[in-house]
Design an enzyme around this catalytic site. Sequence first.
Site, PDB file in Angstrom:
ATOM      1  N   LYS A  22      -9.160  30.791   6.559  1.00 59.50           N
ATOM      2  CA  LYS A  22      -9.960  30.728   7.766  1.00 59.50           C
ATOM      3  C   LYS A  22      -9.188  29.920   9.054  1.00 59.50           C
ATOM      4  O   LYS A  22      -8.654  30.711  10.308  1.00 59.50           O
ATOM      5  CB  LYS A  22     -11.553  30.434   7.776  1.00 59.50           C
ATOM      6  N   ASN A  23      -8.384  28.369   8.698  1.00 60.07           N
ATOM      7  CA  ASN A  23      -8.117  27.535   9.970  1.00 60.07           C
ATOM      8  C   ASN A  23      -6.826  28.139  10.248  1.00 60.07           C
ATOM      9  O   ASN A  23      -5.930  28.157  11.100  1.00 60.07           O
ATOM     10  CB  ASN A  23      -7.879  26.462   9.179  1.00 60.07           C
ATOM     11  N   ARG A  93     -13.940  27.297  17.497  1.00 56.09           N
ATOM     12  CA  ARG A  93     -13.626  26.386  18.261  1.00 56.09           C
ATOM     13  C   ARG A  93     -11.519  27.006  18.349  1.00 56.09           C
ATOM     14  O   ARG A  93     -11.049  26.526  19.210  1.00 56.09           O
ATOM     15  CB  ARG A  93     -13.111  25.596  17.014  1.00 56.09           C
ATOM     16  N   CYS A 117     -18.108  24.016  15.617  1.00 52.56           N
ATOM     17  CA  CYS A 117     -19.495  23.518  14.658  1.00 52.56           C
ATOM     18  C   CYS A 117     -19.194  22.659  15.253  1.00 52.56           C
ATOM     19  O   CYS A 117     -18.671  21.269  16.045  1.00 52.56           O
ATOM     20  CB  CYS A 117     -18.758  23.143  12.987  1.00 52.56           C
ATOM     21  N   ARG A 122     -15.641  16.392  19.770  1.00 50.34           N
ATOM     22  CA  ARG A 122     -14.418  16.752  18.914  1.00 50.34           C
ATOM     23  C   ARG A 122     -13.939  16.901  20.968  1.00 50.34           C
ATOM     24  O   ARG A 122     -12.854  17.859  21.360  1.00 50.34           O
ATOM     25  CB  ARG A 122     -14.471  18.630  18.807  1.00 50.34           C
ATOM     26  N   PRO A 123     -12.852  15.837  20.838  1.00 46.44           N
ATOM     27  CA  PRO A 123     -12.440  16.459  22.004  1.00 46.44           C
ATOM     28  C   PRO A 123     -11.163  16.429  22.272  1.00 46.44           C
ATOM     29  O   PRO A 123     -10.248  17.611  20.975  1.00 46.44           O
ATOM     30  CB  PRO A 123     -11.810  14.724  22.796  1.00 46.44           C
ATOM     31  N   ILE A 124     -10.388  17.669  22.956  1.00 48.39           N
ATOM     32  CA  ILE A 124      -8.914  18.010  23.230  1.00 48.39           C
ATOM     33  C   ILE A 124      -8.016  17.133  24.114  1.00 48.39           C
ATOM     34  O   ILE A 124      -6.941  17.648  23.959  1.00 48.39           O
ATOM     35  CB  ILE A 124      -9.525  19.663  23.541  1.00 48.39           C
ATOM     36  N   ASP A 125      -8.046  15.654  23.986  1.00 47.82           N
ATOM     37  CA  ASP A 125      -7.060  15.116  24.971  1.00 47.82           C
ATOM     38  C   ASP A 125      -5.449  15.492  23.930  1.00 47.82           C
ATOM     39  O   ASP A 125      -4.723  15.342  25.471  1.00 47.82           O
ATOM     40  CB  ASP A 125      -7.864  13.089  24.833  1.00 47.82           C
ATOM     41  N   GLN A 126      -6.027  15.461  22.742  1.00 53.93           N
ATOM     42  CA  GLN A 126      -4.357  15.170  22.533  1.00 53.93           C
ATOM     43  C   GLN A 126      -3.870  16.622  22.413  1.00 53.93           C
ATOM     44  O   GLN A 126      -2.284  16.394  22.813  1.00 53.93           O
ATOM     45  CB  GLN A 126      -4.877  15.027  21.066  1.00 53.93           C
ATOM     46  N   ASP A 305     -14.072  19.090   5.526  1.00 52.52           N
ATOM     47  CA  ASP A 305     -14.749  20.206   5.488  1.00 52.52           C
ATOM     48  C   ASP A 305     -15.419  20.464   3.831  1.00 52.52           C
ATOM     49  O   ASP A 305     -15.763  21.683   3.774  1.00 52.52           O
ATOM     50  CB  ASP A 305     -13.366  21.335   5.362  1.00 52.52           C
ATOM     51  N   ILE A 327     -13.822  11.582  10.201  1.00 57.95           N
ATOM     52  CA  ILE A 327     -12.766  12.422  10.681  1.00 57.95           C
ATOM     53  C   ILE A 327     -13.882  12.520  11.945  1.00 57.95           C
ATOM     54  O   ILE A 327     -13.290  12.524  13.055  1.00 57.95           O
ATOM     55  CB  ILE A 327     -12.776  13.027  10.159  1.00 57.95           C
ATOM     56  N   ARG A 397     -18.941  33.053   9.930  1.00 55.73           N
ATOM     57  CA  ARG A 397     -17.818  32.701  10.807  1.00 55.73           C
ATOM     58  C   ARG A 397     -16.813  32.255  10.384  1.00 55.73           C
ATOM     59  O   ARG A 397     -15.045  32.393  10.008  1.00 55.73           O
ATOM     60  CB  ARG A 397     -17.835  30.773  11.542  1.00 55.73           C
TER      61      ARG A 397
HETATM   62  C1  EPZ Z   1      -9.405  21.823  12.862  1.00 58.84           C
HETATM   63  O1  EPZ Z   1     -10.491  21.312  13.297  1.00 58.84           O
HETATM   64  C2  EPZ Z   1     -10.247  22.711  11.943  1.00 58.84           C
HETATM   65  N1  EPZ Z   1     -10.663  23.431  12.495  1.00 58.84           N
HETATM   66  C3  EPZ Z   1     -11.452  22.333  11.579  1.00 58.84           C
HETATM   67  O2  EPZ Z   1     -11.950  22.943  10.405  1.00 58.84           O
HETATM   68  C4  EPZ Z   1     -11.413  20.659  10.269  1.00 58.84           C
HETATM   69  O3  EPZ Z   1     -12.815  19.865  10.261  1.00 58.84           O
HETATM   70  C5  EPZ Z   1     -10.416  19.772  11.153  1.00 58.84           C
HETATM   71  O4  EPZ Z   1      -8.949  20.551  11.305  1.00 58.84           O
HETATM   72  C6  EPZ Z   1     -10.202  18.611  10.273  1.00 58.84           C
HETATM   73  O5  EPZ Z   1      -9.476  19.037   9.625  1.00 58.84           O
HETATM   74  C7  EPZ Z   1      -9.745  24.626  12.632  1.00 58.84           C
HETATM   75  O6  EPZ Z   1      -9.130  24.617  12.037  1.00 58.84           O
HETATM   76  C8  EPZ Z   1     -10.442  25.758  13.311  1.00 58.84           C
HETATM   77  P1  EPZ Z   1      -9.029  17.625  14.664  1.00 58.84           P
HETATM   78  P2  EPZ Z   1     -10.347  20.476  14.920  1.00 58.84           P
HETATM   79  O7  EPZ Z   1      -8.206  18.034  15.985  1.00 58.84           O
HETATM   80  O8  EPZ Z   1      -8.301  21.033  15.160  1.00 58.84           O
HETATM   81  C9  EPZ Z   1      -9.627  13.832  16.900  1.00 58.84           C
HETATM   82  C10 EPZ Z   1     -13.805  24.093   9.146  1.00 58.84           C
HETATM   83  O9  EPZ Z   1     -15.338  24.016   9.032  1.00 58.84           O
HETATM   84  N2  EPZ Z   1      -9.199  14.303  17.931  1.00 58.84           N
HETATM   85  O10 EPZ Z   1      -8.501  17.557  13.249  1.00 58.84           O
HETATM   86  O11 EPZ Z   1     -10.566  20.575  16.184  1.00 58.84           O
HETATM   87  C11 EPZ Z   1     -11.417  14.557  16.160  1.00 58.84           C
HETATM   88  O12 EPZ Z   1     -11.948  14.192  17.281  1.00 58.84           O
HETATM   89  C12 EPZ Z   1     -13.677  23.393  10.659  1.00 58.84           C
HETATM   90  O13 EPZ Z   1     -13.032  24.885   9.097  1.00 58.84           O
HETATM   91  C13 EPZ Z   1      -9.238  13.729  19.097  1.00 58.84           C
HETATM   92  O14 EPZ Z   1      -9.383  12.676  19.616  1.00 58.84           O
HETATM   93  O15 EPZ Z   1     -10.126  18.833  14.071  1.00 58.84           O
HETATM   94  C14 EPZ Z   1     -11.339  14.057  14.893  1.00 58.84           C
HETATM   95  O16 EPZ Z   1     -11.896  12.720  14.686  1.00 58.84           O
HETATM   96  C15 EPZ Z   1     -14.823  22.684  11.003  1.00 58.84           C
HETATM   97  N3  EPZ Z   1      -8.723  14.270  19.885  1.00 58.84           N
HETATM   98  C16 EPZ Z   1      -9.980  14.227  14.646  1.00 58.84           C
HETATM   99  O17 EPZ Z   1      -9.142  13.881  15.626  1.00 58.84           O
HETATM  100  C17 EPZ Z   1      -8.325  15.415  20.439  1.00 58.84           C
HETATM  101  O18 EPZ Z   1      -7.656  15.907  20.547  1.00 58.84           O
HETATM  102  C18 EPZ Z   1      -9.714  15.272  14.324  1.00 58.84           C
HETATM  103  O19 EPZ Z   1      -9.921  16.401  14.550  1.00 58.84           O
HETATM  104  C19 EPZ Z   1      -8.311  15.986  18.907  1.00 58.84           C
HETATM  105  C20 EPZ Z   1      -8.935  15.544  18.209  1.00 58.84           C
END
Ligand code: EPZ
Length: 428
Positions: A22-23, A93, A117, A122-126, A305, A327, A397
Amino acid sequence: MEKIIINGSNPLYGSIEISGAKNAAVAVIPATVMCSEGICVIDNMPDIEDVNKLVRILRTLGSNVRKINNTLIIDNSDLQSYRADSDDVHNMRASYYLIGALLARFKKAIVDLPGGCSIGDRPIDQHIRGLEKLGVNIRIEHGSVIAETDKLVGNNIFFDVVSVGATINVMLAACFADGVTVLENVAKEPHVVDVANFLNLMGANIKGAGTDIIKITGVNRLLGCNYSIIPDQIEASTYMMATAACTGEVLIKNVIPKHLESITAKLIEMGVTIFEYDDSILVKSVERLKGVNIKTAPYPGFPTDVQQIIGVLMSISEGTSIISESIFENRFKYFDELKKMGVNVKIEGRAAIINGVNRLTGCKLRATDLRAGAAMIIAGLVAEGTTEIVSIKHIDRGYPHIEEKFRKLGANIYREYRSDIKEFKNII
Ligand code: EPZ
């Protein structure tokens, strides 16, 4: 209301085939937007709602997409629009990957903020900071991310947190940036590598995916290609854990055992026997699982996950188990539901302390998110009596044909459809 109904306590025997990841799929589909010449033929696509949503979103942008069984045939040569604002965009997402991909293609992107989910902040600042470093102006207005630039320019970017989404999004835009981009402290998940492999096959120049540093040398265009998505390591983990929970013996086919090392290690610690082959894994259960501790971490650590899924196994294991969720701060909501089945758990901040019980009993549950839904199915398969799960749209999903796959292994599980929507399911 559509629901999944399970009559529990059957062991699982036989073999099943794992679908495409999926991802990886939900990043590869937006990445095709960057291909302006030729056709992308992508195989091993999982038959899930998040893929259907992305197909519909691409069509709103002017893409010509056909789906034949597990293959998507995507022609983006006539893509017109850099605006993604349909309901599907904020109901998932991975639509955020359209920011990087549309920027690469049009130097402009207007994309509604994503959903997905509800498992914590779940910020997108990075993502934003990384794209700004490539020379992009970004603002958020009326619920949309508006990103534009005259020219993408390569840069050195060190991410503050390890993020799958930010790594992939910035990698997409950097493919068309002038010069070299170096991304440090990146995510190393197999799906990050899969997206890089796909981009390279289209003509990108990305090195180091799967390590801490990714180096991208910009190119001018990407061309169509044939690609096959990697197997889903989380789906595979789900069936491995289900076999251990329900007892039995299951051969899980179409997997990459290396991607499952953290899962295999934990199951062995719990007493389960595992045999690894080239592209399959045999799981043989044990009479009573032993309690263990886990701490979720970015790959190659224990995946967040799978945290909710192993939570069910811990609930019926001998002794005390502890989960540390590092996480997502709000990924324990599923325990409120599992407690109704007899689970003995105490939540303390980011830790869950679980005292194993001898039996679970079936009841009515609400899936709170995708993996929570899968965890509830496994709990229902283990429990005595009948379990009914609602809000199963979350499960659809990300898990293709989950009841069929479990039924093939001997489980008593079926879906009760709303009669008015049955015939429209899976139409995209
Ligand atoms: C991806 O989410 C996956 N989703 C999630 O899959 C998975 O749980 C997650 O990675 C961790 O492996 C998709 O690939 C679509 P992250 P993502 O950015 O990209 C923080 C599932 O069940 N962060 O790796 O949203 C964040 O808050 C799911 O399939 C920031 O602070 O996760 C978290 O603590 C749900 N700022 C950590 O980083 C940012 O800009 C990791 O999040 C981005 C993230």
